[in-house]
Write a protein that holds these residues in place. Structure first.
Motif, PDB file in Angstrom:
ATOM      1  N   UNK A 170       2.695  -3.667 -22.606  1.00 27.82           N
ATOM      2  CA  UNK A 170       2.603  -4.082 -21.147  1.00 27.82           C
ATOM      3  C   UNK A 170       3.758  -3.568 -19.795  1.00 27.82           C
ATOM      4  N   UNK A 171       4.346  -2.392 -20.524  1.00 28.96           N
ATOM      5  CA  UNK A 171       4.910  -1.555 -19.195  1.00 28.96           C
ATOM      6  C   UNK A 171       3.973  -0.764 -18.560  1.00 28.96           C
ATOM      7  N   UNK A 172       3.559  -0.225 -19.332  1.00 26.47           N
ATOM      8  CA  UNK A 172       2.451   1.019 -19.250  1.00 26.47           C
ATOM      9  C   UNK A 172       1.369   0.391 -18.922  1.00 26.47           C
ATOM     10  N   UNK A 173       0.690  -1.054 -18.629  1.00 22.73           N
ATOM     11  CA  UNK A 173      -0.341  -1.529 -18.123  1.00 22.73           C
ATOM     12  C   UNK A 173       0.760  -1.977 -16.965  1.00 22.73           C
ATOM     13  N   UNK A 174       1.292  -2.925 -16.699  1.00 21.45           N
ATOM     14  CA  UNK A 174       2.030  -2.813 -15.183  1.00 21.45           C
ATOM     15  C   UNK A 174       1.895  -1.870 -14.140  1.00 21.45           C
ATOM     16  N   UNK A 175       2.788  -0.470 -14.786  1.00 24.17           N
ATOM     17  CA  UNK A 175       2.950   0.426 -13.953  1.00 24.17           C
ATOM     18  C   UNK A 175       1.621   1.463 -14.015  1.00 24.17           C
ATOM     19  N   UNK A 176       1.252   1.730 -14.935  1.00 23.19           N
ATOM     20  CA  UNK A 176       0.014   2.194 -14.661  1.00 23.19           C
ATOM     21  C   UNK A 176      -1.775   1.879 -14.773  1.00 23.19           C
ATOM     22  N   UNK A 177      -2.097   1.389 -14.946  1.00 20.94           N
ATOM     23  CA  UNK A 177      -2.697   0.280 -15.038  1.00 20.94           C
ATOM     24  C   UNK A 177      -3.857   0.167 -16.200  1.00 20.94           C
ATOM     25  N   UNK A 178      -5.016  -0.589 -16.904  1.00 25.48           N
ATOM     26  CA  UNK A 178      -5.332  -0.343 -18.201  1.00 25.48           C
ATOM     27  C   UNK A 178      -5.664   0.419 -18.874  1.00 25.48           C
ATOM     28  N   UNK A 179      -6.109   1.479 -18.037  1.00 23.50           N
ATOM     29  CA  UNK A 179      -6.334   2.768 -18.649  1.00 23.50           C
ATOM     30  C   UNK A 179      -5.338   3.631 -19.015  1.00 23.50           C
ATOM     31  N   UNK A 180      -3.963   2.658 -19.417  1.00 25.75           N
ATOM     32  CA  UNK A 180      -3.292   4.146 -19.778  1.00 25.75           C
ATOM     33  C   UNK A 180      -2.608   3.153 -21.182  1.00 25.75           C
ATOM     34  N   UNK A 181      -2.737   1.932 -21.679  1.00 27.78           N
ATOM     35  CA  UNK A 181      -2.771   1.036 -22.623  1.00 27.78           C
ATOM     36  C   UNK A 181      -3.391   2.086 -24.065  1.00 27.78           C
ATOM     37  N   UNK A 182      -2.085   2.128 -25.222  1.00 27.82           N
ATOM     38  CA  UNK A 182      -2.510   3.051 -25.990  1.00 27.82           C
ATOM     39  C   UNK A 182      -3.364   2.306 -27.369  1.00 27.82           C
ATOM     40  N   UNK A 183      -4.436   3.239 -27.849  1.00 26.23           N
ATOM     41  CA  UNK A 183      -5.760   2.872 -28.448  1.00 26.23           C
ATOM     42  C   UNK A 183      -5.423   2.371 -29.897  1.00 26.23           C
ATOM     43  N   UNK A 184      -3.792   2.401 -30.267  1.00 29.88           N
ATOM     44  CA  UNK A 184      -3.326   1.993 -30.949  1.00 29.88           C
ATOM     45  C   UNK A 184      -2.230   0.899 -30.412  1.00 29.88           C
ATOM     46  N   UNK A 185      -2.556   0.601 -29.582  1.00 33.83           N
ATOM     47  CA  UNK A 185      -1.948  -1.059 -29.157  1.00 33.83           C
ATOM     48  C   UNK A 185      -2.135  -2.148 -30.597  1.00 33.83           C
ATOM     49  N   UNK A 186      -3.429  -2.223 -30.267  1.00 33.43           N
ATOM     50  CA  UNK A 186      -3.906  -3.451 -31.198  1.00 33.43           C
ATOM     51  C   UNK A 186      -3.193  -3.305 -32.591  1.00 33.43           C
ATOM     52  N   UNK A 187      -3.715  -2.484 -33.609  1.00 27.65           N
ATOM     53  CA  UNK A 187      -3.738  -2.282 -35.190  1.00 27.65           C
ATOM     54  C   UNK A 187      -1.673  -1.937 -35.201  1.00 27.65           C
ATOM     55  N   UNK A 188      -1.093  -0.551 -33.929  1.00 25.58           N
ATOM     56  CA  UNK A 188       0.519  -1.244 -34.358  1.00 25.58           C
ATOM     57  C   UNK A 188       0.912  -2.490 -34.029  1.00 25.58           C
ATOM     58  N   UNK A 189       0.668  -3.443 -33.559  1.00 27.20           N
ATOM     59  CA  UNK A 189       0.884  -4.587 -33.194  1.00 27.20           C
ATOM     60  C   UNK A 189       1.033  -5.821 -33.552  1.00 27.20           C
ATOM     61  N   UNK A 190      -0.633  -5.896 -34.637  1.00 28.62           N
ATOM     62  CA  UNK A 190      -0.680  -6.816 -35.581  1.00 28.62           C
ATOM     63  C   UNK A 190      -0.019  -7.055 -36.385  1.00 28.62           C
ATOM     64  N   UNK A 191       0.586  -8.277 -36.839  1.00 23.20           N
ATOM     65  CA  UNK A 191       1.832  -8.741 -38.534  1.00 23.20           C
ATOM     66  C   UNK A 191       0.845  -8.734 -39.439  1.00 23.20           C
ATOM     67  N   UNK A 192      -0.335  -8.049 -39.870  1.00 23.89           N
ATOM     68  CA  UNK A 192      -0.753  -7.665 -41.022  1.00 23.89           C
ATOM     69  C   UNK A 192      -0.713  -6.438 -41.315  1.00 23.89           C
ATOM     70  N   UNK A 193      -0.489  -5.390 -40.137  1.00 23.27           N
ATOM     71  CA  UNK A 193      -0.534  -4.374 -40.581  1.00 23.27           C
ATOM     72  C   UNK A 193       0.169  -3.434 -41.790  1.00 23.27           C
ATOM     73  N   UNK A 194       1.514  -4.184 -41.817  1.00 23.29           N
ATOM     74  CA  UNK A 194       2.523  -3.791 -42.567  1.00 23.29           C
ATOM     75  C   UNK A 194       1.382  -3.735 -44.208  1.00 23.29           C
ATOM     76  N   UNK A 195       1.093  -5.060 -44.638  1.00 19.73           N
ATOM     77  CA  UNK A 195       0.981  -5.174 -45.803  1.00 19.73           C
ATOM     78  C   UNK A 195      -0.315  -4.005 -45.545  1.00 19.73           C
ATOM     79  N   UNK A 196      -1.402  -3.453 -44.546  1.00 22.02           N
ATOM     80  CA  UNK A 196      -2.122  -2.685 -44.241  1.00 22.02           C
ATOM     81  C   UNK A 196      -2.022  -1.456 -45.429  1.00 22.02           C
ATOM     82  N   UNK A 197      -0.797  -1.190 -43.908  1.00 22.58           N
ATOM     83  CA  UNK A 197      -0.716   0.134 -44.341  1.00 22.58           C
ATOM     84  C   UNK A 197      -0.010   0.565 -45.703  1.00 22.58           C
TER      85      UNK A 197
END
Length: 408
Positions: A116-143
């Protein structure tokens, strides 16, 4: 119906980064609460937390893999590595017979804030492509399912501070009813971050004291809110038949699970504690035992005024005033979605070690608290049954009942 036992445990916590250290921490009444180090909290109303220290998570996981995981997933993977190694069950079962139920109350809050800090300071292009899979709650179980080739049912039951307990309970039921032969279960939380501290503080949930010894004092008349903690607890569950067949070490048996809802308020517990009482009652009924057979209760015990009083009310209404009760959140802080898993490990260790940990730093029990709270020193006791409670925002109540393993 299958009997279900615990054959492996792993933990990362503010009082110890493996089972050995954690056990020593409980015995020595170690308090993991200190000024926050992970960010500058000097301008925050609350600036104490129970952080995991003394471990390089990326070294354990691998630096490349760690960069693509939020902290909550990193903690879970490290705890799972210990639990799986401890159990020695890898390769014993068909992968489709091994389930994974690992959860978190909040999930990838660090990843959310950073992007969110990257988005607000540098725009949507700087949001990590890993943002969604790193953020979602089920990913610990998935990993964890990928790491250990566990191809059975894999998901994350999310119920705030009851999440870890629900994950263990649902894994227990899956094996009991034959949907799995083994399960990697537990909870994780890595949400000591500016937004979390600000949010919980502004809703008046956190204790804002600077005094570490008065920060998390469940059931004390001077309690004034909880302290945020982080960590992970992972257990390996197996059918008793499967565990015996391979000669596994058995830490204890899961014999009861109760789950209810208050249906009352988004944060406050029911004023008559009906849901908490019924969750405990259901766990006893499933195990077919009476309240007097329970030798210890690891309470949810958050150090908030209403929660502690009402949980005590629920305990006394069902068990009376004799059963020993303590809250280990006095040492670990409140691990939110990981709390139930870590406290289940405490419950199993209490039977194995014959030691009931005290509620550290609690001195003056609130006159309205009638439960038999352990303070001062821990108790040496031979408990055959131990109960662990978790109560979550939204009115979620979950209870687990464990039985001491005595070879039969």
């Amino acid at each position: 119906m299958n009997r279900v036992v615990v054959t492996g445990m792993g933990v990362v916590s503010p009082i110890g980064n493996d089972i050995r250290e954690f056990t020593e921490g409980l015995r020595s009444k170690r308090c993991g609460i200190a000024p926050i180090e992970s960010f500058d909290a000097s301008e925050f109303k609350a600036n104490l937390a129970a952080e995991v220290r003394g471990i390089d998570l990326s070294e354990v996981i691998g630096k490349k893999e760690a960069r693509r995981m939020d902290r909550f997933t990193q903690l879970a993977v490290v705890a799972a590595e210990e639990a799986v190694k401890d159990s020695g069950f890898m390769g014993v079962y068909d992968p489709f017979d091994v389930s994974v139920l690992i959860t978190s109350g909040i999930g990838g809050l660090h990843t959310m804030e950073e992007n969110m800090e990257k988005y607000l300071e540098k725009g949507p292009g700087r949001v990590s492509p890993f943002f969604i899979p790193m953020n979602i709650v089920n990913m610990a179980a998935g990993e964890i399912s990928m790491r250990f080739n566990a191809m059975g049912s894999s998901y994350a039951p999310v119920s705030a501070c009851a999440s870890g307990t629900h994950s263990i309970g649902e894994g227990f039921r899956a094996i009991k009813h034959g949907y799995a032969k083994a399960a990697i279960v537990g909870g994780t939380e890595g949400s000591i971050s500016p937004m979390a501290i600000a949010g919980f503080s502004n809703m008046k949930a956190l204790n804002e004291t600077d005094d570490v010894l008065k920060a998390s004092i469940p059931f004390d008349q001077d309690r004034a809110g909880f302290i945020m903690g982080e960590g992970a607890g992972v257990l390996i569950l197996e059918s008793l038949d499967g565990a015996l067949l391979r000669g596994a070490t058995i830490y204890g048996e899961v014999v009861g699970y109760g789950s209810t809802s208050d249906a009352y308020h988004i944060t406050a517990p029911h004023p008559e504690a009906k849901g908490a009482q019924m969750a405990m009652k259901k766990a006893l009924e499933e195990a077919e035992i009476t309240p007097d057979q329970v030798g210890y209760i690891n309470a949810h015990g958050t150090s908030t005024p209403m929660n502690d009083r009402l949980e005590s009310m629920a305990i006394v209404s069902l068990f009376g005033k004799e059963v020993p009760v303590s809250s280990t959140k006095s040492m670990t802080g409140h691990l939110l979605g990981a709390a139930g898993a870590v406290e289940s490990i405490v419950s199993l260790l209490s039977m194995r070690e014959g030691y009931l940990p005290p509620t550290v730093n609690t001195v003056n029990i609130d006159p309205e608290i009638e439960a038999n709270i352990i303070i001062g020193e821990g108790l040496l006791a031979n408990a055959s049954y131990v109960l662990s409670n978790s109560l979550g925002f939204g009115g979620h109540n979950a209870t687990l009942l464990f039985k001491k393993w005595e070879g039969k």
